[in-house]
Design an enzyme around this catalytic site. Structure first.
Site, short mmCIF file in Angstrom:
data_model
loop_
_atom_site.label_atom_id
_atom_site.label_comp_id
_atom_site.label_asym_id
_atom_site.label_seq_id
_atom_site.Cartn_x
_atom_site.Cartn_y
_atom_site.Cartn_z
N CYS A 94 76.77 60.29 13.58
CA CYS A 94 76.57 61.69 13.99
C CYS A 94 77.61 62.13 15.02
O CYS A 94 78.79 62.21 14.70
CB CYS A 94 75.13 61.86 14.46
SG CYS A 94 74.53 63.55 14.38
N ARG A 129 70.69 74.30 10.50
CA ARG A 129 70.94 72.91 10.88
C ARG A 129 70.53 71.99 9.73
O ARG A 129 69.56 72.26 9.01
CB ARG A 129 70.09 72.62 12.13
CG ARG A 129 70.53 71.42 12.91
CD ARG A 129 69.75 71.35 14.23
NE ARG A 129 69.95 70.05 14.85
CZ ARG A 129 70.96 69.77 15.67
NH1 ARG A 129 71.84 70.69 15.99
NH2 ARG A 129 71.10 68.57 16.19
N HIS A 195 70.70 58.89 10.73
CA HIS A 195 69.88 58.19 11.72
C HIS A 195 68.78 57.46 10.95
O HIS A 195 68.83 57.34 9.74
CB HIS A 195 69.25 59.18 12.71
CG HIS A 195 70.22 60.05 13.43
ND1 HIS A 195 71.00 59.59 14.44
CD2 HIS A 195 70.54 61.35 13.27
CE1 HIS A 195 71.76 60.58 14.90
NE2 HIS A 195 71.50 61.66 14.19
#
EC number: 6.3.5.13
Lengths: 243, 412
Positions: A94, A129, A195
């Site tokens: 990320c 997002r 993640h």
């Protein structure tokens, strides 16, 4: 600290350990220990120099301002670039992935130079997002089973000619460029938006890093029961959610 | 303004009535207490209702990542020494839930209001509180709540220049930074076990230096404010230097910190520490939390922990090994749908406890515990887990919706 132990460097936990990516360090460490591979974990805070003699460097995700601070300090320090020059392995997630590239958009909305270790460039996604479970197929050259993870980012990352996509997604946004690519890699440097943490969901990635570091083709087996159960559940959930 | 019973306008009255009707319909339909739907209907009819309902009250707002509901309850108990209190005791902490709670408080003199972190600045504008208590800020539900420092920044901007007396935790750098824009702050050394969201200076981004309880930024000089109240072991030290023992029924360091902050808030309202603390001792459980429930021949202590900081505080209050521990984690939208935070929880601290794992995301927890090198057993449901544990006490730790599921399952 023994000279012969594998040196696992966790980069800037004070800035880039917000989304549980510390789990990647724990999984690599655990799977090394289960094979009786001596391993030394070295946590490097952002006011400390990055050691250049590490074997595996792990970098996690963080919030926008810490990402800029981390990029500034890593550029000034220069240790990670030198380590990669020495052939070190780097796995980033990320915000950390964006920092390894040539440029990203910082919290102030300005282009921020990255470390140029990986040929990718990131901009801010203007739409919603990217949040949710992802699933896809990892570059076949790496010989790994399907990727499962959780993305939570606002970036769009374009891969340059010096790197290849880490995976092609069946579900999820990944690099956010609409071509289904997720993450990037080149030689011993890897980046992903996943993640989960990604190593907990994909322990074979941890093993790949260990094999690269030890220069071996295989490792003794470990108990995969819970990892396999979790992978099956998350892959089924992502498949169901997208159906 | 306290005690002033200025009548509500006809529009506000209509809004309250409509809200109560909607709540009653919602209750009748079996959809919870109806407090949120009732408040939502009322606010739609009269957007300024919240301010009007609070007009006759001396209000204290309570916000934090962890401990909001418990502290709200402790403060409410303390202020009852001075007069009737209205409070959103069940934790409905967004504007609709707050409106609904206040609508039931026409006879009250004090309003003790828990506020969701994201709504604090707006609610503070609407109700002109006399005091605001700020306990802590840490990572929580990052897939939907946004960034932790951004929350601190919202507090800092939204509360700048407030006329309220702000009671803030000097040991949490994010809270200290947020509150330092306020003209009147009562600093409480309430402690904060979790430190991993405040290694960089909230003001300039420099690396924070920490020495025992003190902290400061080596770059810009921002530092821990000088507290006037302090939690010290089992005592709260008042500004006059007197140490008052804290003898809560609620367990754990975090609740002692909540009591210390509550005592400081009570003092703002003229309630002395001795009286305030004694009233807090009556609290046994808060919305089911800390309750001990008999189930299948065992005594289950129900503990809520929603994020890494909350789990850390919870681990420090449970009975030591060999007390069995039952863990349950869900990832529904009210919990946050990402389970990555489990890896920021220090599970190795459970070494030596028999561990039983349930919940929607028991497999995430299983991998986490396996990597921590712990022995554990994954169970299909709470019944299987409880039957697998030896008779006696079981420490049950669950995140938000998992906690609600558990309460239902064991009839709490």
């Amino acid at each position: 600290m023994s000279d012969t132990s594998l040196r696992l460097v966790w980069v800037y936990p004070d800035l880039l350990s917000t989304y549980g990516d510390q789990g990647n360090v724990l999984v690599v460490e655990r799977r090394a220990q289960q094979r009786h591979i001596p391993v030394t974990r070295i946590d490097v805070r952002s006011d400390q120099p990055i050691p250049t003699s590490g074997d595996i460097y792990l970098i996690g995700g963080g919030e926008d301002r810490p990402q800029r601070l981390a990029a500034e300090r890593l550029r000034r320090d220069g240790g990670l670039n030198r380590a990669v020059g020495n052939g070190a392995i780097v796995f980033s997630v990320c915000a950390g992935y964006q920092i390894l590239g040539t440029e990203f958009i910082n919290d102030l909305g300005h282009p921020e130079p990255g470390l140029g270790i990986l040929d990718v460039r990131s901009v801010r996604n203007e739409g919603a997002r990217h949040v949710g479970d992802i699933m896809g197929d990892i570059d076949e050259r790496l010989g790994l089973p399907p990727l499962t993870g959780f993305e939570n980012h606002q970036g769009n990352t374009v891969i340059g000619p010096g790197a290849r996509p880490f995976a092609r997604l069946r579900f999820g946004s990944g690099n956010g460029t609409g071509d289904g690519t997720e993450g990037a890699w080149c030689d011993t440097v890897f980046g992903t938006y996943a993640h989960g943490p990604v190593m907990a969901r994909n322990p074979q990635i941890a093993d790949m890093l260990l094999k690269l570091a030890l220069d071996v083709h295989a490792l003794p087996p470990v108990d995969e029961q819970w990892y396999e159960a979790l992978r099956a559940e998350r892959i089924a959930a992502a498949t169901e959610a997208s159906a | 303004m306290a005690g002033n019973t200025e009548p509500l306008s006809p529009r506000a009255k209509l809004a309250v009535t409509a809200g109560k009707a909607a709540a009653a319909v919602s209750r009748a339909a079996g959809r919870g207490s109806g407090s949120v739907i009732g408040g939502r209907v009322a606010l739609k009819l009269d957007p300024e209702l919240l301010g009007r309902l609070a007009g006759h009250l001396d209000v204290v707002l309570v916000s934090a990542t962890n401990g909001k509901t418990t502290t709200t309850r402790l403060i409410a108990e303390a202020l009852r020494a001075a007069g009737p209190v209205v409070s959103n005791a069940l934790g409905a902490n967004m504007p609709a839930g707050i409106t609904s709670a206040l609508a039931g408080g026409s006879d009250a003199r004090y309003g003790v209001i828990e506020v969701d972190e994201k709504y604090l600045a707006g609610v503070a504008r609407d109700v002109s509180p006399k005091a605001i208590a700020l306990l802590n800020l840490s990572r929580d539900q990052l897939d939907r709540a946004g960034e932790t420092r951004m929350l601190a920044e919202k507090w800092r901007e939204g509360l700048a220049g407030t006329e309220a007396i702000v009671i803030a935790n000097a040991d949490d750098p994010l809270v200290a930074w947020a509150a330092s824009s306020c003209p009147t702050v009562v600093w409480v050394a309430a402690g904060q076990e979790w430190k991993d969201d405040a290694w960089s200076c909230p003001s300039c981004g420099g690396v924070l230096q920490r020495h025992t309880e003190d902290w400061f930024c080596g770059e810009c000089g921002f530092r821990r404010p000088q507290p006037t109240w302090a939690l010290s072991g089992d005592y709260v030290i008042a500004p006059d230097g007197v140490a008052w023992p804290i003898q809560l029924q609620l367990p754990g360091r975090a609740n002692k910190a909540n009591a210390a902050t509550s005592a400081a808030v009570a003092a703002v309202f003229g309630v002395a520490p001795k009286i305030a603390l004694e009233r807090m001792y009556a609290v046994q459980a808060v919305a089911g939390r800390y309750d001990v429930v008999s189930y299948l021949g065992r005594d289950l202590r129900l503990l809520l922990a929603k994020n890494p900081a909350g789990w850390l505080e919870t681990f420090s209050l449970i009975d030591g090994p060999p007390a069995p521990v039952l863990l349950s984690v869900n990832a529904r939208s009210a919990d946050g749908t990402d389970t990555s935070w489990l890896w920021d929880v220090d599970y190795p601290r459970l070494a030596g406890h028999p561990i039983f794992v349930i919940g929607d995301r028991k497999l995430d927890l299983a991998v986490r515990l396996e990597v921590a090198g712990l022995q554990f057993r994954v169970c299909a449901d709470v019944d299987e887990a409880v039957r697998s544990a030896p008779p006696g006490k079981i420490e049950v730790i669950a995140n938000y919706t998992a906690f609600q599921d558990l309460r239902r399952a064991v009839g709490n």
